[in-house]
Design a protein around this motif. Structure first.
Motif, PDB file in Angstrom:
ATOM      1  N   ASP A 153      -0.107  15.690 -14.488  1.00 46.94           N
ATOM      2  CA  ASP A 153      -0.555  17.081 -14.317  1.00 46.94           C
ATOM      3  C   ASP A 153       0.496  18.084 -14.792  1.00 46.94           C
ATOM      4  N   ASN A 154       1.768  17.732 -14.648  1.00 48.04           N
ATOM      5  CA  ASN A 154       2.862  18.595 -15.116  1.00 48.04           C
ATOM      6  C   ASN A 154       3.147  18.400 -16.601  1.00 48.04           C
ATOM      7  N   ARG A 155       2.361  17.551 -17.227  1.00 48.99           N
ATOM      8  CA  ARG A 155       2.498  17.242 -18.655  1.00 48.99           C
ATOM      9  C   ARG A 155       3.847  16.621 -19.018  1.00 48.99           C
ATOM     10  N   ASP A 156       4.423  15.856 -18.053  1.00 46.60           N
ATOM     11  CA  ASP A 156       5.647  15.090 -18.357  1.00 46.60           C
ATOM     12  C   ASP A 156       5.296  13.863 -19.180  1.00 46.60           C
ATOM     13  N   ILE A 157       4.090  13.343 -18.961  1.00 42.87           N
ATOM     14  CA  ILE A 157       3.610  12.179 -19.722  1.00 42.87           C
ATOM     15  C   ILE A 157       2.188  12.465 -20.193  1.00 42.87           C
ATOM     16  N   ASN A 158       1.778  11.812 -21.289  1.00 36.62           N
ATOM     17  CA  ASN A 158       0.405  12.003 -21.785  1.00 36.62           C
ATOM     18  C   ASN A 158      -0.516  10.963 -21.139  1.00 36.62           C
ATOM     19  N   MET A 179       0.825  -1.202   0.000  1.00 33.65           N
ATOM     20  CA  MET A 179       0.000   0.000   0.000  1.00 33.65           C
ATOM     21  C   MET A 179       0.866   1.262   0.000  1.00 33.65           C
ATOM     22  N   THR A 180       1.917   1.247   0.808  1.00 33.37           N
ATOM     23  CA  THR A 180       2.821   2.402   0.876  1.00 33.37           C
ATOM     24  C   THR A 180       3.463   2.652  -0.482  1.00 33.37           C
ATOM     25  N   THR A 181       3.955   1.580  -1.104  1.00 37.15           N
ATOM     26  CA  THR A 181       4.638   1.697  -2.400  1.00 37.15           C
ATOM     27  C   THR A 181       3.685   2.177  -3.490  1.00 37.15           C
ATOM     28  N   ILE A 182       2.526   1.502  -3.581  1.00 37.34           N
ATOM     29  CA  ILE A 182       1.610   1.815  -4.691  1.00 37.34           C
ATOM     30  C   ILE A 182       1.053   3.227  -4.569  1.00 37.34           C
ATOM     31  N   ARG A 183       0.817   3.683  -3.335  1.00 34.89           N
ATOM     32  CA  ARG A 183       0.308   5.047  -3.147  1.00 34.89           C
ATOM     33  C   ARG A 183       1.336   6.081  -3.602  1.00 34.89           C
ATOM     34  N   ALA A 184       2.609   5.809  -3.282  1.00 32.84           N
ATOM     35  CA  ALA A 184       3.679   6.718  -3.696  1.00 32.84           C
ATOM     36  C   ALA A 184       3.779   6.755  -5.214  1.00 32.84           C
ATOM     37  N   LEU A 185       3.712   5.575  -5.851  1.00 29.77           N
ATOM     38  CA  LEU A 185       3.802   5.495  -7.311  1.00 29.77           C
ATOM     39  C   LEU A 185       2.649   6.240  -7.986  1.00 29.77           C
ATOM     40  N   ARG A 186       1.442   6.015  -7.467  1.00 30.99           N
ATOM     41  CA  ARG A 186       0.270   6.639  -8.087  1.00 30.99           C
ATOM     42  C   ARG A 186       0.292   8.159  -7.921  1.00 30.99           C
ATOM     43  N   LYS A 187       0.739   8.612  -6.745  1.00 37.78           N
ATOM     44  CA  LYS A 187       0.842  10.048  -6.502  1.00 37.78           C
ATOM     45  C   LYS A 187       1.843  10.671  -7.476  1.00 37.78           C
ATOM     46  N   ASP A 188       2.965   9.978  -7.661  1.00 38.99           N
ATOM     47  CA  ASP A 188       4.005  10.465  -8.568  1.00 38.99           C
ATOM     48  C   ASP A 188       3.501  10.476 -10.012  1.00 38.99           C
ATOM     49  N   LEU A 189       2.779   9.425 -10.389  1.00 38.93           N
ATOM     50  CA  LEU A 189       2.216   9.352 -11.739  1.00 38.93           C
ATOM     51  C   LEU A 189       1.253  10.505 -12.002  1.00 38.93           C
ATOM     52  N   LYS A 190       0.395  10.782 -11.036  1.00 39.40           N
ATOM     53  CA  LYS A 190      -0.553  11.892 -11.192  1.00 39.40           C
ATOM     54  C   LYS A 190       0.177  13.217 -11.336  1.00 39.40           C
ATOM     55  N   GLY A 191       1.226  13.371 -10.549  1.00 34.91           N
ATOM     56  CA  GLY A 191       2.027  14.589 -10.645  1.00 34.91           C
ATOM     57  C   GLY A 191       2.660  14.742 -12.008  1.00 34.91           C
ATOM     58  N   MET A 192       3.194  13.639 -12.549  1.00 34.42           N
ATOM     59  CA  MET A 192       3.817  13.654 -13.875  1.00 34.42           C
ATOM     60  C   MET A 192       2.783  13.993 -14.954  1.00 34.42           C
ATOM     61  N   ARG A 231      -1.734   5.882 -18.337  1.00 36.92           N
ATOM     62  CA  ARG A 231      -2.547   4.678 -18.156  1.00 36.92           C
ATOM     63  C   ARG A 231      -1.676   3.432 -18.219  1.00 36.92           C
ATOM     64  N   LYS A 232      -0.714   3.406 -19.143  1.00 36.18           N
ATOM     65  CA  LYS A 232       0.182   2.255 -19.299  1.00 36.18           C
ATOM     66  C   LYS A 232       1.033   2.049 -18.045  1.00 36.18           C
ATOM     67  N   LEU A 233       1.636   3.149 -17.560  1.00 31.72           N
ATOM     68  CA  LEU A 233       2.483   3.069 -16.364  1.00 31.72           C
ATOM     69  C   LEU A 233       1.656   2.726 -15.118  1.00 31.72           C
ATOM     70  N   TYR A 234       0.417   3.243 -15.096  1.00 33.72           N
ATOM     71  CA  TYR A 234      -0.486   2.961 -13.969  1.00 33.72           C
ATOM     72  C   TYR A 234      -0.752   1.462 -13.875  1.00 33.72           C
ATOM     73  N   ARG A 235      -1.063   0.870 -15.025  1.00 39.90           N
ATOM     74  CA  ARG A 235      -1.344  -0.576 -15.068  1.00 39.90           C
ATOM     75  C   ARG A 235      -0.108  -1.385 -14.712  1.00 39.90           C
ATOM     76  N   MET A 236       1.052  -0.937 -15.170  1.00 40.86           N
ATOM     77  CA  MET A 236       2.299  -1.641 -14.861  1.00 40.86           C
ATOM     78  C   MET A 236       2.585  -1.580 -13.356  1.00 40.86           C
ATOM     79  N   ALA A 237       2.330  -0.407 -12.765  1.00 37.24           N
ATOM     80  CA  ALA A 237       2.541  -0.238 -11.325  1.00 37.24           C
ATOM     81  C   ALA A 237       1.624  -1.185 -10.552  1.00 37.24           C
ATOM     82  N   LYS A 238       0.368  -1.270 -11.019  1.00 42.14           N
ATOM     83  CA  LYS A 238      -0.594  -2.167 -10.374  1.00 42.14           C
ATOM     84  C   LYS A 238      -0.133  -3.617 -10.476  1.00 42.14           C
TER      85      LYS A 238
END
Length: 148
Positions: A110-115, A95-108, A120-127
């Motif tokens: 929102d900052n338009r680092d990724i489309n 839970m600690t790991t996945i929450r950190a990953l998802r928060k970071d993904l959302k940040g990326m 979605r691809k990285l989210y699924r891979m993280a899951k």
């Protein structure tokens, strides 16, 4: 002199065990003459027979150890009991790991680092457990040209 009867009577009157009854060694003669409950009661009133205080268990050592544990001592490998995942369950670590990953993904995202597609691809891979930390995920994204 045999004072078992007097001790038994005194224990009964004082409501303590026989071993806690103390008889004044200087007045043994007087105690041996007391053969009734009334006689023993008089000796108790005169402080010739008294009940010893109850013995307690000292909590000094346990308090000392608790104080050290509060400071973070005594928690080394030898003190650990239970299985590997007993103190920090696998689910909690996940839970600690996945929450950190998802928060970071959302940040990326929102900052338009990724489309959105990459997000979605990285989210699924993280899951799926592909990344063990945020730095691994970022390294993967950089190596596979997923960053804008």
């Amino acid at each position: 002199m045999n004072l078992t009867t007097q001790k038994r009577l005194a224990a009964d009157i004082l409501k303590v065990g026989v071993n806690r009854v103390w008889i004044d060694p200087e007045n043994i003669e007087e105690v041996s003459r007391a053969i009734t409950r009334e006689g023993v009661k008089q000796l108790i009133d005169n402080k010739i027979i008294i009940a010893r205080p109850q013995k307690g268990i000292s909590s000094y050592r346990s308090k000392k150890i608790a104080e050290q544990k509060k400071k973070g001592r005594r928690k080394g490998r030898g003190s650990i009991k239970g299985a590997k995942g007993a103190r920090n369950p696998k689910k909690k670590a996940w839970m600690t790991t996945i929450r950190a990953l998802r928060k970071d993904l959302k940040g990326m995202r929102d900052n338009r680092d990724i489309n959105r597609t990459t997000y979605r691809k990285l989210y699924r891979m993280a899951k799926g457990g592909a990344f063990r930390s945020k730095s691994y995920m970022k390294t993967y994204a950089r190596d596979h040209d997923l960053l804008r």
